[in-house]
Scaffold this motif. Structure first.
Motif, PDB file in Angstrom:
ATOM      1  N   VAL A 222       0.835  -1.204   0.000  1.00 47.39           N
ATOM      2  CA  VAL A 222       0.000   0.000   0.000  1.00 47.39           C
ATOM      3  C   VAL A 222       0.869   1.253   0.000  1.00 47.39           C
ATOM      4  N   ALA A 223       1.971   1.223   0.763  1.00 48.35           N
ATOM      5  CA  ALA A 223       2.863   2.379   0.813  1.00 48.35           C
ATOM      6  C   ALA A 223       3.474   2.673  -0.551  1.00 48.35           C
ATOM      7  N   ALA A 224       3.696   1.631  -1.356  1.00 50.54           N
ATOM      8  CA  ALA A 224       4.291   1.810  -2.683  1.00 50.54           C
ATOM      9  C   ALA A 224       3.255   2.181  -3.737  1.00 50.54           C
ATOM     10  N   ASN A 225       1.967   1.979  -3.426  1.00 49.62           N
ATOM     11  CA  ASN A 225       0.894   2.267  -4.392  1.00 49.62           C
ATOM     12  C   ASN A 225      -0.193   3.116  -3.742  1.00 49.62           C
ATOM     13  N   PRO A 226       0.142   4.301  -3.261  1.00 47.40           N
ATOM     14  CA  PRO A 226      -0.872   5.120  -2.588  1.00 47.40           C
ATOM     15  C   PRO A 226      -2.056   5.412  -3.503  1.00 47.40           C
ATOM     16  N   GLY A 227      -3.234   5.060  -3.010  1.00 45.76           N
ATOM     17  CA  GLY A 227      -4.446   5.319  -3.787  1.00 45.76           C
ATOM     18  C   GLY A 227      -4.767   4.267  -4.818  1.00 45.76           C
ATOM     19  N   ARG A 228      -3.857   3.302  -5.049  1.00 50.19           N
ATOM     20  CA  ARG A 228      -4.104   2.294  -6.071  1.00 50.19           C
ATOM     21  C   ARG A 228      -3.902   0.877  -5.544  1.00 50.19           C
ATOM     22  N   ALA A 229      -4.062   0.696  -4.258  1.00 47.20           N
ATOM     23  CA  ALA A 229      -3.939  -0.634  -3.657  1.00 47.20           C
ATOM     24  C   ALA A 229      -5.110  -0.869  -2.714  1.00 47.20           C
ATOM     25  N   GLU A 230      -5.589  -2.098  -2.699  1.00 46.31           N
ATOM     26  CA  GLU A 230      -6.676  -2.491  -1.806  1.00 46.31           C
ATOM     27  C   GLU A 230      -6.239  -3.739  -1.035  1.00 46.31           C
ATOM     28  N   VAL A 231      -6.624  -3.813   0.236  1.00 48.19           N
ATOM     29  CA  VAL A 231      -6.287  -4.966   1.067  1.00 48.19           C
ATOM     30  C   VAL A 231      -7.556  -5.478   1.743  1.00 48.19           C
ATOM     31  N   PHE A 232      -7.761  -6.808   1.670  1.00 47.88           N
ATOM     32  CA  PHE A 232      -8.899  -7.463   2.308  1.00 47.88           C
ATOM     33  C   PHE A 232      -8.399  -8.669   3.089  1.00 47.88           C
ATOM     34  N   THR A 233      -9.126  -9.027   4.142  1.00 41.01           N
ATOM     35  CA  THR A 233      -8.841 -10.272   4.845  1.00 41.01           C
ATOM     36  C   THR A 233      -9.991 -11.241   4.585  1.00 41.01           C
ATOM     37  N   MET A 234      -9.645 -12.532   4.584  1.00 40.99           N
ATOM     38  CA  MET A 234     -10.646 -13.577   4.366  1.00 40.99           C
ATOM     39  C   MET A 234     -10.502 -14.634   5.448  1.00 40.99           C
ATOM     40  N   THR A 236     -13.946 -16.526   7.715  1.00 39.85           N
ATOM     41  CA  THR A 236     -15.322 -16.947   7.479  1.00 39.85           C
ATOM     42  C   THR A 236     -16.104 -15.870   6.740  1.00 39.85           C
ATOM     43  N   ARG A 237     -15.501 -14.682   6.622  1.00 46.44           N
ATOM     44  CA  ARG A 237     -16.123 -13.579   5.894  1.00 46.44           C
ATOM     45  C   ARG A 237     -15.028 -12.697   5.310  1.00 46.44           C
ATOM     46  N   LEU A 238     -15.433 -11.753   4.467  1.00 41.55           N
ATOM     47  CA  LEU A 238     -14.499 -10.820   3.834  1.00 41.55           C
ATOM     48  C   LEU A 238     -14.537  -9.492   4.576  1.00 41.55           C
ATOM     49  N   THR A 239     -13.345  -8.919   4.846  1.00 42.54           N
ATOM     50  CA  THR A 239     -13.269  -7.616   5.520  1.00 42.54           C
ATOM     51  C   THR A 239     -12.294  -6.723   4.771  1.00 42.54           C
ATOM     52  N   ARG A 240     -12.717  -5.522   4.447  1.00 42.32           N
ATOM     53  CA  ARG A 240     -11.839  -4.546   3.792  1.00 42.32           C
ATOM     54  C   ARG A 240     -11.045  -3.803   4.852  1.00 42.32           C
ATOM     55  N   VAL A 254      -1.292  -2.528  11.468  1.00 43.87           N
ATOM     56  CA  VAL A 254      -1.667  -3.907  11.779  1.00 43.87           C
ATOM     57  C   VAL A 254      -2.601  -3.948  12.988  1.00 43.87           C
ATOM     58  N   GLN A 255      -2.340  -3.124  13.991  1.00 46.96           N
ATOM     59  CA  GLN A 255      -3.210  -3.087  15.161  1.00 46.96           C
ATOM     60  C   GLN A 255      -4.609  -2.601  14.788  1.00 46.96           C
ATOM     61  N   ALA A 256      -4.661  -1.592  13.915  1.00 49.72           N
ATOM     62  CA  ALA A 256      -5.967  -1.087  13.468  1.00 49.72           C
ATOM     63  C   ALA A 256      -6.709  -2.145  12.665  1.00 49.72           C
ATOM     64  N   ALA A 257      -5.987  -2.870  11.816  1.00 55.76           N
ATOM     65  CA  ALA A 257      -6.614  -3.939  11.038  1.00 55.76           C
ATOM     66  C   ALA A 257      -7.131  -5.041  11.957  1.00 55.76           C
ATOM     67  N   GLY A 258      -6.347  -5.374  12.992  1.00 59.44           N
ATOM     68  CA  GLY A 258      -6.764  -6.399  13.941  1.00 59.44           C
ATOM     69  C   GLY A 258      -8.065  -6.040  14.648  1.00 59.44           C
ATOM     70  N   ARG A 259      -8.246  -4.750  14.926  1.00 61.73           N
ATOM     71  CA  ARG A 259      -9.498  -4.319  15.566  1.00 61.73           C
ATOM     72  C   ARG A 259     -10.677  -4.353  14.589  1.00 61.73           C
ATOM     73  N   THR A 260     -10.362  -4.312  13.287  1.00 60.74           N
ATOM     74  CA  THR A 260     -11.412  -4.291  12.264  1.00 60.74           C
ATOM     75  C   THR A 260     -11.893  -5.690  11.903  1.00 60.74           C
ATOM     76  N   VAL A 261     -10.989  -6.657  11.936  1.00 59.32           N
ATOM     77  CA  VAL A 261     -11.289  -8.020  11.460  1.00 59.32           C
ATOM     78  C   VAL A 261     -12.006  -8.817  12.550  1.00 59.32           C
ATOM     79  N   PRO A 262     -13.246  -9.262  12.309  1.00 60.17           N
ATOM     80  CA  PRO A 262     -14.002  -9.970  13.340  1.00 60.17           C
ATOM     81  C   PRO A 262     -13.756 -11.475  13.383  1.00 60.17           C
ATOM     82  N   ASP A 263     -13.136 -12.037  12.329  1.00 60.97           N
ATOM     83  CA  ASP A 263     -13.012 -13.494  12.231  1.00 60.97           C
ATOM     84  C   ASP A 263     -11.555 -13.950  12.257  1.00 60.97           C
ATOM     85  N   TRP A 264     -10.717 -13.239  12.997  1.00 59.29           N
ATOM     86  CA  TRP A 264      -9.299 -13.579  13.084  1.00 59.29           C
ATOM     87  C   TRP A 264      -9.138 -14.975  13.693  1.00 59.29           C
ATOM     88  N   SER A 265      -8.302 -15.814  13.048  1.00 54.44           N
ATOM     89  CA  SER A 265      -7.994 -17.173  13.526  1.00 54.44           C
ATOM     90  C   SER A 265      -9.239 -18.044  13.623  1.00 54.44           C
TER      91      SER A 265
END
Length: 369
Positions: A222-234, A236-240, A254-265
């Motif tokens: 994402v740092a190398a492609n500002p504005g042109r990169a998307e990241v999702f986690t998969m 049991t569900r998909l999270t942007r 990473v900490q912010a993403a961890g708080r966003t993802v409800p189906d970690w592990s």
């Protein structure tokens, strides 16, 4: 005059402070600066002095001491003799001043730089699943230093170039400005534009030892492609998690993403996740002509037929599909899992992703896509 260390030693000590921070100690910029000043006073030849300089400057509570001690032992081979190793080890408020001069001090600083460089080189090839907490913190710092050359595409418009086809309009305009006298031929060629990159990370239980590191890898993308990169986690569900990944600080991302993802592990439903991505984002443009990277071990608990169908659909939409598997390249590994077998026919590049070295190789594959 305040003693100073050389630039190489400063860089090593700053990296060590970052590793302490990644291990869970609240290390701030001010504390890192204080540590560098204290280390300059003690000299790096005195490992006991260096230990106490860091403990006094970087630790703010007794809970930080054990984490700090583990990272120090990992970086500098062992905790110095005489240092108490239980939780109330740090009681002093300032580091002892032990000055070191001349050739011995310079040699010690050089040894410190060589030690850190050697450790970093060893860690580059280590499997992330086999690392200690302190080693993983250092690997995360190394991941943050990875750099990606963005993949590009040829745009439809043309621009000035040193080679290519003659640009009649520029030649005419130049001649008119010069009173009918031409300054020589002008050329034009198709310009290039950054290509969109999409990262889909499996955060299910089987990917637990790798998920944090893969998110840090995605942060570098994402740092190398500002504005042109998307990241999702998969899982049991998909999270942007794109918004979290745009934070400049990798650890905070990473900490912010961890708080966003409800189906970690949790469980793994790759087919459902890919379908959700393409129905909501991919078909509408996110995947069209993009480089799509799926990071997963291929353990599918859902319908493998759906996974194969969605991978075929993704392959038709994307410019290139890259699958990063942490087990790829390990001795004896064969992609026989039902999910992996279903996905393989629709993958352009099947690459490893279990170490710093393989992470860099994966970035190189993305750059060439």
């Amino acid at each position: 005059m305040m003693p100073t260390l050389n630039d190489g030693t400063d860089a090593v000590l700053v990296a060590f402070a970052r590793a302490v921070r990644a291990a869970g100690v609240a290390v701030t910029t001010d504390r890192t600066t204080t540590f560098l000043r204290a280390a300059a006073l003690t000299g790096v030849a005195d490992r006991s002095g260096l230990y106490w300089a860091g403990a006094s400057a970087l630790c703010s509570s007794q809970d930080d001491v054990e984490r700090y001690r583990q990272v120090f032992a990992s970086w500098f081979d062992a905790v110095p003799p005489g240092v108490r190793q239980h939780r109330d080890a740090v009681t002093a408020t300032s580091a002892p001043v032990v000055t070191s001069h001349g050739d011995d001090a310079r040699a010690a600083e050089q040894d410190l730089v060589r030690l850190a460089a050697s450790r970093a080189e060893v860690l580059r090839t280590r499997d992330l699943a086999d690392l200690s907490a302190a080693e993983r913190a250092e690997v995360w710092r190394l991941i943050g230093a990875l750099r990606l050359r963005s993949p590009t595409r040829r745009a439809s418009r043309r621009g000035p170039s040193r080679t290519g086809e003659l640009d009649a309009r520029r030649i005419l305009r130049d001649a008119m400005r010069r009173g009918g006298e031409s300054a020589g031929p002008k050329y034009r060629a198709r310009v290039t534009r950054p290509r969109r990159v999409v990262v889909l990370i499996d955060v299910s239980g089987s990917m637990g030892p790798y998920a944090d590191s893969l998110l840090r890898w995605a942060h570098a993308v994402v740092a190398a492609n500002p504005g042109r990169a998307e990241v999702f986690t998969m899982g049991t569900r998909l999270t942007r998690v794109t918004a979290a990944m745009r934070t400049r600080d990798g650890e905070a991302s990473v900490q912010a993403a961890g708080r966003t993802v409800p189906d970690w592990s949790g469980g793994t439903r790759l087919g459902d996740g890919l379908k959700s991505f393409q129905d909501r984002w991919g078909q509408r443009g996110a995947a069209r002509g993009a480089v799509v990277i799926v990071m997963s071990d291929g353990w599918e608990r859902g319908d493998c037929g759906l996974l194969a169908e969605q991978m075929a659909r993704l392959h038709r939409l994307a410019h290139r599909v890259i699958w990063v598997n942490p087990h790829r390249g390990k001795p004896g590994y064969v992609p026989v899992q039902a999910g992996m077998a279903a996905a393989l026919p629709h993958i352009d590049d099947f690459v490893a992703g279990h170490s710093i070295e393989t992470f860099q190789a994966a970035l190189d594959v993305v750059a060439r896509a």
